[in-house]
Scaffold this motif. Structure first.
Motif, PDB file in Angstrom:
ATOM      1  N   CYS A  68     -24.228  24.718  29.503  1.00  0.00           N
ATOM      2  CA  CYS A  68     -23.236  25.052  28.480  1.00  0.00           C
ATOM      3  C   CYS A  68     -22.844  23.789  27.722  1.00  0.00           C
ATOM      4  O   CYS A  68     -22.527  22.761  28.335  1.00  0.00           O
ATOM      5  CB  CYS A  68     -21.996  25.682  29.127  1.00  0.00           C
ATOM      6  SG  CYS A  68     -20.713  26.172  27.940  1.00  0.00           S
ATOM      7  N   VAL A  69     -22.867  23.870  26.407  1.00  0.00           N
ATOM      8  CA  VAL A  69     -22.441  22.788  25.517  1.00  0.00           C
ATOM      9  C   VAL A  69     -21.573  23.392  24.427  1.00  0.00           C
ATOM     10  O   VAL A  69     -21.973  24.362  23.773  1.00  0.00           O
ATOM     11  CB  VAL A  69     -23.644  22.058  24.884  1.00  0.00           C
ATOM     12  CG1 VAL A  69     -23.175  21.060  23.840  1.00  0.00           C
ATOM     13  CG2 VAL A  69     -24.469  21.359  25.952  1.00  0.00           C
ATOM     14  N   ARG A  70     -20.373  22.841  24.254  1.00  0.00           N
ATOM     15  CA  ARG A  70     -19.442  23.322  23.230  1.00  0.00           C
ATOM     16  C   ARG A  70     -19.258  24.836  23.314  1.00  0.00           C
ATOM     17  O   ARG A  70     -19.270  25.540  22.319  1.00  0.00           O
ATOM     18  CB  ARG A  70     -19.892  22.886  21.839  1.00  0.00           C
ATOM     19  CG  ARG A  70     -19.779  21.371  21.650  1.00  0.00           C
ATOM     20  CD  ARG A  70     -20.180  20.926  20.270  1.00  0.00           C
ATOM     21  NE  ARG A  70     -19.976  19.477  20.121  1.00  0.00           N
ATOM     22  CZ  ARG A  70     -20.343  18.771  19.071  1.00  0.00           C
ATOM     23  NH1 ARG A  70     -20.936  19.378  18.056  1.00  0.00           N
ATOM     24  NH2 ARG A  70     -20.122  17.473  19.017  1.00  0.00           N
ATOM     25  N   GLN A  71     -19.093  25.314  24.546  1.00  0.00           N
ATOM     26  CA  GLN A  71     -18.802  26.712  24.841  1.00  0.00           C
ATOM     27  C   GLN A  71     -19.946  27.655  24.478  1.00  0.00           C
ATOM     28  O   GLN A  71     -19.762  28.862  24.418  1.00  0.00           O
ATOM     29  CB  GLN A  71     -17.516  27.146  24.138  1.00  0.00           C
ATOM     30  CG  GLN A  71     -16.294  26.353  24.550  1.00  0.00           C
ATOM     31  CD  GLN A  71     -16.011  26.448  26.043  1.00  0.00           C
ATOM     32  OE1 GLN A  71     -15.988  27.517  26.608  1.00  0.00           O
ATOM     33  NE2 GLN A  71     -15.777  25.292  26.679  1.00  0.00           N
ATOM     34  N   ALA A 111     -24.004  16.462  37.457  1.00  0.00           N
ATOM     35  CA  ALA A 111     -22.944  16.259  36.464  1.00  0.00           C
ATOM     36  C   ALA A 111     -23.136  17.267  35.351  1.00  0.00           C
ATOM     37  O   ALA A 111     -24.176  17.913  35.232  1.00  0.00           O
ATOM     38  CB  ALA A 111     -22.994  14.831  35.920  1.00  0.00           C
ATOM     39  N   GLY A 112     -22.098  17.405  34.524  1.00  0.00           N
ATOM     40  CA  GLY A 112     -22.184  18.293  33.378  1.00  0.00           C
ATOM     41  C   GLY A 112     -22.084  19.753  33.755  1.00  0.00           C
ATOM     42  O   GLY A 112     -22.030  20.124  34.924  1.00  0.00           O
ATOM     43  N   ALA A 113     -22.081  20.600  32.753  1.00  0.00           N
ATOM     44  CA  ALA A 113     -22.024  22.045  32.955  1.00  0.00           C
ATOM     45  C   ALA A 113     -23.446  22.575  33.044  1.00  0.00           C
ATOM     46  O   ALA A 113     -23.949  23.259  32.141  1.00  0.00           O
ATOM     47  CB  ALA A 113     -21.251  22.713  31.823  1.00  0.00           C
ATOM     48  N   VAL A 114     -24.119  22.241  34.135  1.00  0.00           N
ATOM     49  CA  VAL A 114     -25.533  22.573  34.323  1.00  0.00           C
ATOM     50  C   VAL A 114     -25.734  23.190  35.699  1.00  0.00           C
ATOM     51  O   VAL A 114     -25.272  22.648  36.707  1.00  0.00           O
ATOM     52  CB  VAL A 114     -26.440  21.326  34.186  1.00  0.00           C
ATOM     53  CG1 VAL A 114     -27.911  21.720  34.349  1.00  0.00           C
ATOM     54  CG2 VAL A 114     -26.216  20.644  32.842  1.00  0.00           C
ATOM     55  N   ILE A 122     -21.729  29.267  38.645  1.00  0.00           N
ATOM     56  CA  ILE A 122     -21.293  29.437  37.255  1.00  0.00           C
ATOM     57  C   ILE A 122     -19.806  29.163  37.129  1.00  0.00           C
ATOM     58  O   ILE A 122     -19.354  28.474  36.202  1.00  0.00           O
ATOM     59  CB  ILE A 122     -21.639  30.852  36.746  1.00  0.00           C
ATOM     60  CG1 ILE A 122     -23.156  31.001  36.604  1.00  0.00           C
ATOM     61  CG2 ILE A 122     -20.961  31.124  35.403  1.00  0.00           C
ATOM     62  CD1 ILE A 122     -23.608  32.411  36.297  1.00  0.00           C
ATOM     63  N   GLU A 123     -19.016  29.679  38.063  1.00  0.00           N
ATOM     64  CA  GLU A 123     -17.567  29.447  37.992  1.00  0.00           C
ATOM     65  C   GLU A 123     -17.212  27.983  38.241  1.00  0.00           C
ATOM     66  O   GLU A 123     -16.180  27.506  37.758  1.00  0.00           O
ATOM     67  CB  GLU A 123     -16.857  30.352  38.991  1.00  0.00           C
ATOM     68  CG  GLU A 123     -16.922  31.822  38.576  1.00  0.00           C
ATOM     69  CD  GLU A 123     -16.204  32.759  39.536  1.00  0.00           C
ATOM     70  OE1 GLU A 123     -15.804  32.294  40.633  1.00  0.00           O
ATOM     71  OE2 GLU A 123     -16.052  33.942  39.193  1.00  0.00           O
ATOM     72  N   ALA A 124     -18.076  27.263  38.949  1.00  0.00           N
ATOM     73  CA  ALA A 124     -17.829  25.835  39.170  1.00  0.00           C
ATOM     74  C   ALA A 124     -18.132  25.008  37.933  1.00  0.00           C
ATOM     75  O   ALA A 124     -17.437  24.030  37.636  1.00  0.00           O
ATOM     76  CB  ALA A 124     -18.666  25.335  40.350  1.00  0.00           C
ATOM     77  N   ILE A 125     -19.166  25.387  37.168  1.00  0.00           N
ATOM     78  CA  ILE A 125     -19.550  24.566  36.011  1.00  0.00           C
ATOM     79  C   ILE A 125     -18.840  24.989  34.734  1.00  0.00           C
ATOM     80  O   ILE A 125     -18.786  24.206  33.782  1.00  0.00           O
ATOM     81  CB  ILE A 125     -21.079  24.571  35.795  1.00  0.00           C
ATOM     82  CG1 ILE A 125     -21.575  25.951  35.345  1.00  0.00           C
ATOM     83  CG2 ILE A 125     -21.806  24.106  37.055  1.00  0.00           C
ATOM     84  CD1 ILE A 125     -23.045  25.969  34.946  1.00  0.00           C
ATOM     85  N   GLU A 126     -18.313  26.203  34.676  1.00  0.00           N
ATOM     86  CA  GLU A 126     -17.639  26.667  33.452  1.00  0.00           C
ATOM     87  C   GLU A 126     -16.573  25.700  32.951  1.00  0.00           C
ATOM     88  O   GLU A 126     -16.525  25.385  31.755  1.00  0.00           O
ATOM     89  CB  GLU A 126     -17.031  28.048  33.673  1.00  0.00           C
ATOM     90  CG  GLU A 126     -17.938  29.206  33.343  1.00  0.00           C
ATOM     91  CD  GLU A 126     -17.212  30.535  33.432  1.00  0.00           C
ATOM     92  OE1 GLU A 126     -16.965  31.139  32.374  1.00  0.00           O
ATOM     93  OE2 GLU A 126     -16.892  30.965  34.546  1.00  0.00           O
ATOM     94  N   PRO A 127     -15.675  25.205  33.823  1.00  0.00           N
ATOM     95  CA  PRO A 127     -14.627  24.303  33.319  1.00  0.00           C
ATOM     96  C   PRO A 127     -15.155  22.981  32.781  1.00  0.00           C
ATOM     97  O   PRO A 127     -14.441  22.275  32.079  1.00  0.00           O
ATOM     98  CB  PRO A 127     -13.740  24.067  34.559  1.00  0.00           C
ATOM     99  CG  PRO A 127     -14.036  25.209  35.478  1.00  0.00           C
ATOM    100  CD  PRO A 127     -15.480  25.522  35.249  1.00  0.00           C
TER     101      PRO A 127
END
Length: 307
Positions: free
Chosen positions: A57-60, A35-38, A144-149
């Motif tokens: 990534c947290v808050r861009q 889960a998350g952008a990790v 990276i492209e999967a977690i960016e959004p």
């Protein structure tokens, strides 16, 4: 049960992975966390002083967490220099050292190097024998492209979000106003765009309508959308084009207005770390920095005959 904010959950996930023995979790390629952008980095070579890592990534804002061996020779609580190199692009940054790890905040520009390179070289500290290793970048681009959004947006709680919908009653009117642009889009892509809209009713019979066309990144860029804003003054006012950009996240600044027209704030759909502020310039919305500099170009007026 109290809900944990997305940003906090991402940090918890990254920290949990750091402390759980990443080599046991990592394969020989990049992986998404549950889960998350990790992203979980593969086992480094050698895995002696730097044992594993994750990118989150947290808050861009992006950062690495590297797991350190007890004998890595880095004291907790200090800031060490770190050298990263991917795709022959060197980055010299700071690492915050903890009892078992090193956090390295990285600029967004490193993402392209990570996507295109074959290896990430890491060296933490400047002393002789400083911890260093290399992570392969297999499947880094896809991960990276999967977690960016999933990366949380910056805090915009001081503003009111404007949510456009394809089911809004204003969509029919928006299609009339955007008929020429819809035709151009259809001729280029051979598909119909998704049209969404929202109307803001303001005091003194002022109205704002925002409308978007979505459906093609090759046509509209990274957001895949366009965004147009129209203003009408008076109950029978004709819609006039007053705002035009690529697709963005749109907000109203409830505490600031000019002549009854509220200030706006926008963020890129991906990668927005600072909002752009917009203010009413008399007949259209202008970016605040353009108004300050004296550049007051207005949106090109199109067909605004719909009422």
């Amino acid at each position: 049960m109290k809900r944990i904010p997305v940003a906090a959950r991402t940090l918890l996930i990254a920290a949990a992975l750091l402390g759980s023995g990443l080599p046991a979790l990592a394969a020989d390629s990049w992986q998404e966390a549950g889960a998350g952008a990790v992203a979980i980095l593969p086992t480094p070579k050698p895995a002696k002083t730097i044992l594993g890592g994750s990118l989150y990534c947290v808050r861009q804002s992006w950062a690495f967490l590297f797991r350190l061996a007890p004998d890595a020779g880095l004291a907790a609580g200090i800031i060490e220099k770190v050298k990263l190199n991917a795709s022959d692009m060197p980055f010299e940054l700071d690492a915050q050292i903890s009892a078992d790890g090193a956090k390295v905040a990285v600029p967004r520009t490193i993402l392209l190097a990570l996507k295109e390179g074959s290896a990430l070289k890491v060296e933490i500290g400047t002393a002789k024998g400083a911890p260093k290793t290399s992570f392969n970048l297999r499947y880094s681009k896809q991960v990276i492209e999967a977690i960016e959004p999933r990366c949380s947006q910056i805090d915009m709680s001081a503003y009111q979000a404007v949510s456009l919908s394809p089911d809004d009653a204003a969509v029919a009117q928006a299609k009339d106003l955007l008929a020429h642009e819809i035709k151009l889009f259809r001729n280029f892509t051979f598909i119909d765009p998704v049209v969404s809209a929202a109307v803001l009713d303001l005091p003194d019979d002022k109205r704002l309508m925002f409308a978007s066309l979505c459906g093609s990144k090759s046509y509209y860029g990274n957001s895949g959308c366009s965004l147009a804003g129209y203003a009408a003054d008076g109950a029978e006012g004709i819609w006039k084009l007053v705002y035009e950009t690529d697709g963005v996240l749109l907000y109203v600044d409830p505490g600031r207005s000019v002549d009854g027209w509220p200030n706006l704030a926008t963020l890129p759909v991906v990668g927005g770390t600072e909002p752009t502020h917009w203010t009413w310039s008399g007949d259209a919305y202008q970016a605040l920095d353009q108004v300050i500099s004296g550049d007051t170009a207005t949106p090109e007026q199109g067909d605004t005959t719909a009422q």
